[in-house]
Write a protein that holds these residues in place. Structure first.
Motif, PDB file in Angstrom:
ATOM      1  N   CYS A 154       0.826  -1.210   0.000  1.00 18.03           N
ATOM      2  CA  CYS A 154       0.000   0.000   0.000  1.00 18.03           C
ATOM      3  C   CYS A 154       0.864   1.265   0.000  1.00 18.03           C
ATOM      4  O   CYS A 154       0.423   2.328  -0.411  1.00 18.03           O
ATOM      5  N   TYR A 155       2.073   1.164   0.501  1.00 18.40           N
ATOM      6  CA  TYR A 155       2.928   2.341   0.583  1.00 18.40           C
ATOM      7  C   TYR A 155       3.707   2.612  -0.684  1.00 18.40           C
ATOM      8  O   TYR A 155       4.139   3.716  -0.939  1.00 18.40           O
ATOM      9  N   LYS A 156       3.895   1.526  -1.468  1.00 17.38           N
ATOM     10  CA  LYS A 156       4.675   1.730  -2.685  1.00 17.38           C
ATOM     11  C   LYS A 156       3.734   2.098  -3.812  1.00 17.38           C
ATOM     12  O   LYS A 156       2.960   1.272  -4.278  1.00 17.38           O
ATOM     13  N   THR A 157       3.763   3.347  -4.237  1.00 21.20           N
ATOM     14  CA  THR A 157       2.893   3.746  -5.337  1.00 21.20           C
ATOM     15  C   THR A 157       3.735   3.956  -6.577  1.00 21.20           C
ATOM     16  O   THR A 157       4.845   4.471  -6.505  1.00 21.20           O
ATOM     17  N   ILE A 158       3.194   3.528  -7.676  1.00 20.17           N
ATOM     18  CA  ILE A 158       3.910   3.679  -8.941  1.00 20.17           C
ATOM     19  C   ILE A 158       3.079   4.578  -9.835  1.00 20.17           C
ATOM     20  O   ILE A 158       1.857   4.420  -9.926  1.00 20.17           O
ATOM     21  N   LEU A 159       3.726   5.521 -10.472  1.00 17.54           N
ATOM     22  CA  LEU A 159       3.049   6.470 -11.346  1.00 17.54           C
ATOM     23  C   LEU A 159       2.264   5.740 -12.419  1.00 17.54           C
ATOM     24  O   LEU A 159       2.793   4.865 -13.094  1.00 17.54           O
ATOM     25  N   LYS A 190      -0.043   3.629 -12.102  1.00 21.48           N
ATOM     26  CA  LYS A 190      -0.625   2.363 -11.655  1.00 21.48           C
ATOM     27  C   LYS A 190      -1.671   2.635 -10.600  1.00 21.48           C
ATOM     28  O   LYS A 190      -1.646   3.644  -9.916  1.00 21.48           O
ATOM     29  N   ARG A 191      -2.595   1.696 -10.424  1.00 18.36           N
ATOM     30  CA  ARG A 191      -3.624   1.878  -9.414  1.00 18.36           C
ATOM     31  C   ARG A 191      -3.064   1.601  -8.022  1.00 18.36           C
ATOM     32  O   ARG A 191      -2.061   0.917  -7.866  1.00 18.36           O
ATOM     33  N   MET A 192      -3.773   2.126  -7.051  1.00 12.55           N
ATOM     34  CA  MET A 192      -3.306   1.998  -5.676  1.00 12.55           C
ATOM     35  C   MET A 192      -3.598   0.585  -5.139  1.00 12.55           C
ATOM     36  O   MET A 192      -4.666   0.041  -5.356  1.00 12.55           O
ATOM     37  N   ALA A 193      -2.638   0.047  -4.409  1.00 10.40           N
ATOM     38  CA  ALA A 193      -2.856  -1.268  -3.810  1.00 10.40           C
ATOM     39  C   ALA A 193      -3.704  -1.127  -2.557  1.00 10.40           C
ATOM     40  O   ALA A 193      -3.700  -0.082  -1.919  1.00 10.40           O
ATOM     41  N   TYR A 194      -4.444  -2.169  -2.237  1.00  5.64           N
ATOM     42  CA  TYR A 194      -5.218  -2.160  -0.996  1.00  5.64           C
ATOM     43  C   TYR A 194      -5.404  -3.579  -0.510  1.00  5.64           C
ATOM     44  O   TYR A 194      -5.105  -4.537  -1.225  1.00  5.64           O
ATOM     45  N   ILE A 195      -5.882  -3.706   0.738  1.00  7.04           N
ATOM     46  CA  ILE A 195      -6.206  -5.022   1.271  1.00  7.04           C
ATOM     47  C   ILE A 195      -7.716  -5.102   1.316  1.00  7.04           C
ATOM     48  O   ILE A 195      -8.363  -4.224   1.883  1.00  7.04           O
ATOM     49  N   MET A 210      -4.658   2.905   6.081  1.00 12.53           N
ATOM     50  CA  MET A 210      -3.810   2.705   4.911  1.00 12.53           C
ATOM     51  C   MET A 210      -4.319   1.553   4.031  1.00 12.53           C
ATOM     52  O   MET A 210      -4.314   1.657   2.814  1.00 12.53           O
ATOM     53  N   SER A 211      -4.771   0.471   4.653  1.00  9.51           N
ATOM     54  CA  SER A 211      -5.129  -0.702   3.839  1.00  9.51           C
ATOM     55  C   SER A 211      -6.444  -0.499   3.101  1.00  9.51           C
ATOM     56  O   SER A 211      -6.704  -1.155   2.106  1.00  9.51           O
ATOM     57  N   ASN A 257      -9.465   3.788  -5.799  1.00  9.42           N
ATOM     58  CA  ASN A 257      -9.790   3.049  -7.017  1.00  9.42           C
ATOM     59  C   ASN A 257     -11.244   3.247  -7.411  1.00  9.42           C
ATOM     60  O   ASN A 257     -11.565   3.374  -8.591  1.00  9.42           O
ATOM     61  N   ARG A 309       0.841  10.180  -2.143  1.00  7.31           N
ATOM     62  CA  ARG A 309       0.598   8.869  -2.751  1.00  7.31           C
ATOM     63  C   ARG A 309      -0.729   8.874  -3.492  1.00  7.31           C
ATOM     64  O   ARG A 309      -0.854   8.347  -4.583  1.00  7.31           O
ATOM     65  N   LYS A 358      -0.433  10.989  -6.606  1.00 11.53           N
ATOM     66  CA  LYS A 358       0.353  10.321  -7.638  1.00 11.53           C
ATOM     67  C   LYS A 358      -0.495   9.332  -8.435  1.00 11.53           C
ATOM     68  O   LYS A 358      -0.354   9.216  -9.646  1.00 11.53           O
ATOM     69  N   THR A 359      -1.385   8.606  -7.757  1.00 12.13           N
ATOM     70  CA  THR A 359      -2.201   7.625  -8.474  1.00 12.13           C
ATOM     71  C   THR A 359      -3.394   8.264  -9.177  1.00 12.13           C
ATOM     72  O   THR A 359      -3.826   7.778 -10.215  1.00 12.13           O
TER      73      THR A 359
END
Lengths: 318, 315
Positions: free
Chosen positions: A256-261, A263-268, B180-181, B188, B209, B212-213
């Motif tokens: 969740c902390y690593k964001t890539i330009l 790309k969509r945001m990660a989540y749980i 955060m999670s 999204n 963050r 950025k997304t």
């Protein structure tokens, strides 16, 4: 050497209908000179764990079982009077909201020197000297004049410096910082963390940083303990947690902390379990992608995977 | 620039409070299907600007134009029809719902803004449709706000926002009260909704963050002024203004890298608000004499990259 040991700590908050289970058997060792980060989301029990150490719990909190061993003594058996001698002198806490942790009607100099007078002696002139000295150590501008300043005259960053000064006044053995940078501007956050690290560099105080921000913890700590729903799920060095984490929750959190330009945001997926329910299996089971049958039925035990790396997950138990 | 596509244009808007110029000659425009981000620390005027656009605050000078109609001078009654076109999603969903109302009752109040939704059956159908879109079960309609989690409540707030079919939504720190999670779930979702409905977003945030997304373009604000304006890609790959660089640095976007450079020193003070020159100058390690004396205009230093800094070319 172990400075403080928490053994099988269970804590409930009493409610009129049903008890809320906050901590489900926490085991944690804090060594001398440790820089430990305690990471987890809101409600995961990180603050309660640290408040148990200094016995500053809300009235409804009830310790169901467990021990907090500090210098061969169980802190949970101490009386309030005995605890008063430990707080501030042996174990200090830096609280989240600096402006509300200061008394608005007293000048900051008095509030800092009070700690000296309580623990170290009655010499008021010496107390003032020490106050000016500690303010200088936390890089307070014009320390000898600002002892007369009132909290409302200070910015958030400056108030946090006062709190840090108060916490370090009697050179404690353990310093706990509970989200010391939330509420501060991002550019000030780094200054405050750098300052704490700088001030404790010369001392051999053990430092525990409670935060939900992995970024700040990785910057300040050499070891990280990850908490989820009242359990410690993984402990490891900062490098291990970032690169070789084993627990699915830790992995998800780091992602969740690593964001890539672009790309969509990660989540749980899902959300944290309700605290009123008794958890019989793994607390993360409902959100876990690799959950097995056993995860529903049995709580995973914490096992040592390698040197300085513990994980509580059935996938790694065998 | 294609003028027709602009949902809203803000031209030289200024908003003063006693002793403080909160927003100083800020201009921006937002197209449909575009996300514009306002970034800056607390007190830089980003929320004030958002509130000005929604006319929750009256501006002192400048213009706000919605689809060709100037709306900044309209009295409240004539502004009402525009209110359903421009909506806001607030920071803390727990305080933006009435604690004594069920979620259904809170949403119903909003339905009155939408002229097409007069009949009760219509309203329920529409609410169900939007609930489905944001992934909420209909059971929660009868719940009170305190019975829901932060993520659920923010989704419910989103239903309330979408039910009037807005063209522009101001997102004021939409995820800062979330864990955060679960933060990624809401972000999204917001992106999916934009894709479906082609609405424009103005996102106000200090979480880089999220920016950025989500964002296409970014405005960096410092003490009421825009200091840098460019596309998200350019800002994150090649920030020019020392303040933008300090923000990116402080956000620790790259958590594997422990080395951080101290670009800024000190804090925001009242005196720096009143400076004639660059307002960042007292904190900036690159500041020269000219930075204190003369104000730099927002200058295009490469294509589509505007910076307000005398020394931008020197780095």
């Amino acid at each position: 050497m172990a400075l403080l040991k928490i053994e099988d700590l269970k804590l409930d908050i009493e409610n009129s209908n049903q008890n809320i289970h906050i901590l489900h058997g926490i085991n944690l060792v804090i060594n001398e000179r440790d820089r430990l980060g305690l990471v987890g989301e809101s409600g995961s029990g990180k603050t309660m764990t640290m408040r148990t150490i200094v016995q500053l719990l809300p009235k409804k909190a009830k310790i169901m079982s467990g021990k907090v061993i500090y210098q061969n003594q169980n802190l949970l058996e101490k009386t309030e009077k005995e605890m008063e001698n430990i707080r501030g002198r042996e174990i200090s806490i830096i609280f989240q909201d600096a402006t509300s942790a200061l008394n608005p009607v007293y000048p900051i100099g008095k509030q800092i020197s009070d700690i000296y007078l309580r623990h170290k002696g009655r010499d008021k002139r010496k107390a003032l000297e020490e106050t000016v000295d500690i303010l200088r150590r936390v890089s307070f501008p014009k320390p000898s004049e600002s002892v007369k300043a009132f909290p409302h005259e200070l910015s958030g960053g400056m108030s946090q410096r006062v709190i840090i000064a108060m916490a370090l006044m009697c050179s404690p053995k353990l310093l706990i910082a509970d989200e010391p940078t939330t509420g501060l501007d991002v550019t000030i956050q780094n200054q405050v963390i750098d300052l704490i690290l700088d001030v404790i560099k010369e001392t051999d105080v053990a430092f525990v940083l409670i935060s939900h921000d992995i970024g700040i913890v990785t910057k300040a700590c050499s070891k990280i303990a990850v908490m989820y729903a009242g359990h410690i799920v993984e402990i490891g060095t900062t490098r291990i947690i970032l690169e070789k984490a084993l627990h699915p929750y830790t992995k998800g959190l780091v992602r969740c902390y690593k964001t890539i330009l672009g790309k969509r945001m990660a989540y749980i997926r899902g959300s944290t379990p309700e605290l009123t329910k008794t958890i019989s299996g793994c607390p993360f089971e409902s959100r876990c992608d690799v959950a097995m049958d056993i995860c529903k039925r049995q709580k995973p035990k914490s096992i040592q995977f390698e040197k300085e790396h513990w994980v509580a997950c059935h996938k790694w138990s065998n | 620039m294609n003028q027709d596509n602009n949902i809203i244009q803000v031209i030289d808007v200024k908003k003063e409070f006693p002793k403080i110029v909160a927003v100083n000659n800020v201009s921006l425009c937002i197209k449909s299907n575009e996300t514009l981000a306002l970034v800056g620390e607390s007190g830089c005027g980003k929320t004030t600007l958002g509130k000005c656009i929604l006319k929750l605050l009256k501006i002192d000078s400048g213009k706000i134009i919605y689809r060709g109609d100037p709306i900044h001078n309209l009295p409240e009654v004539s502004f009402r029809p525009y209110r359903k076109r421009i909506q806001m999603l607030f920071q803390n969903p727990l305080t933006s719902f009435n604690p004594f109302y069920s979620i259904q009752a809170s949403i119903n109040e909003f339905c009155n803004l939408n002229d097409d939704l007069k009949e009760k059956g219509e309203i329920i159908k529409k609410i169900k449709y939007e609930m489905n879109r944001v992934g909420l079960s209909q059971r929660i309609l009868t719940s009170k706000p305190n019975e829901l989690s932060g993520g659920q409540l923010q989704r419910a707030a989103l239903v309330r926002t979408l039910i009037v079919e807005p063209e522009l939504v101001v997102l004021d720190e939409p995820t800062s009260s979330l864990d955060m999670s679960t933060r990624g779930q809401i972000i999204n979702l917001l992106q999916d909704i934009q894709e479906q409905l082609k609405i424009g977003y103005l996102i106000i945030s200090h979480d880089l963050r999220v920016i950025k997304t989500m964002a296409h373009r970014v405005l960096v604000m410092y003490l009421g002024e825009i200091v840098e304006e460019t596309t998200t890609k350019k800002l994150f790959n090649n920030p020019f203004h020392p303040y933008s660089r300090a923000l990116l640095e402080a956000a620790l976007l790259n958590i594997n890298e422990n080395e951080t450079k101290d670009i800024l020193k000190g804090e925001v003070t009242q005196t720096s608000r009143n400076l004639i020159g660059c307002k960042l100058a007292p904190r900036c390690q690159y500041a020269k004499e000219i930075c204190f004396q003369k104000k730099q205009e927002l200058k295009e230093i490469e294509k589509d990259h505007f910076v307000r800094c005398w020394r931008a070319k020197d780095f």
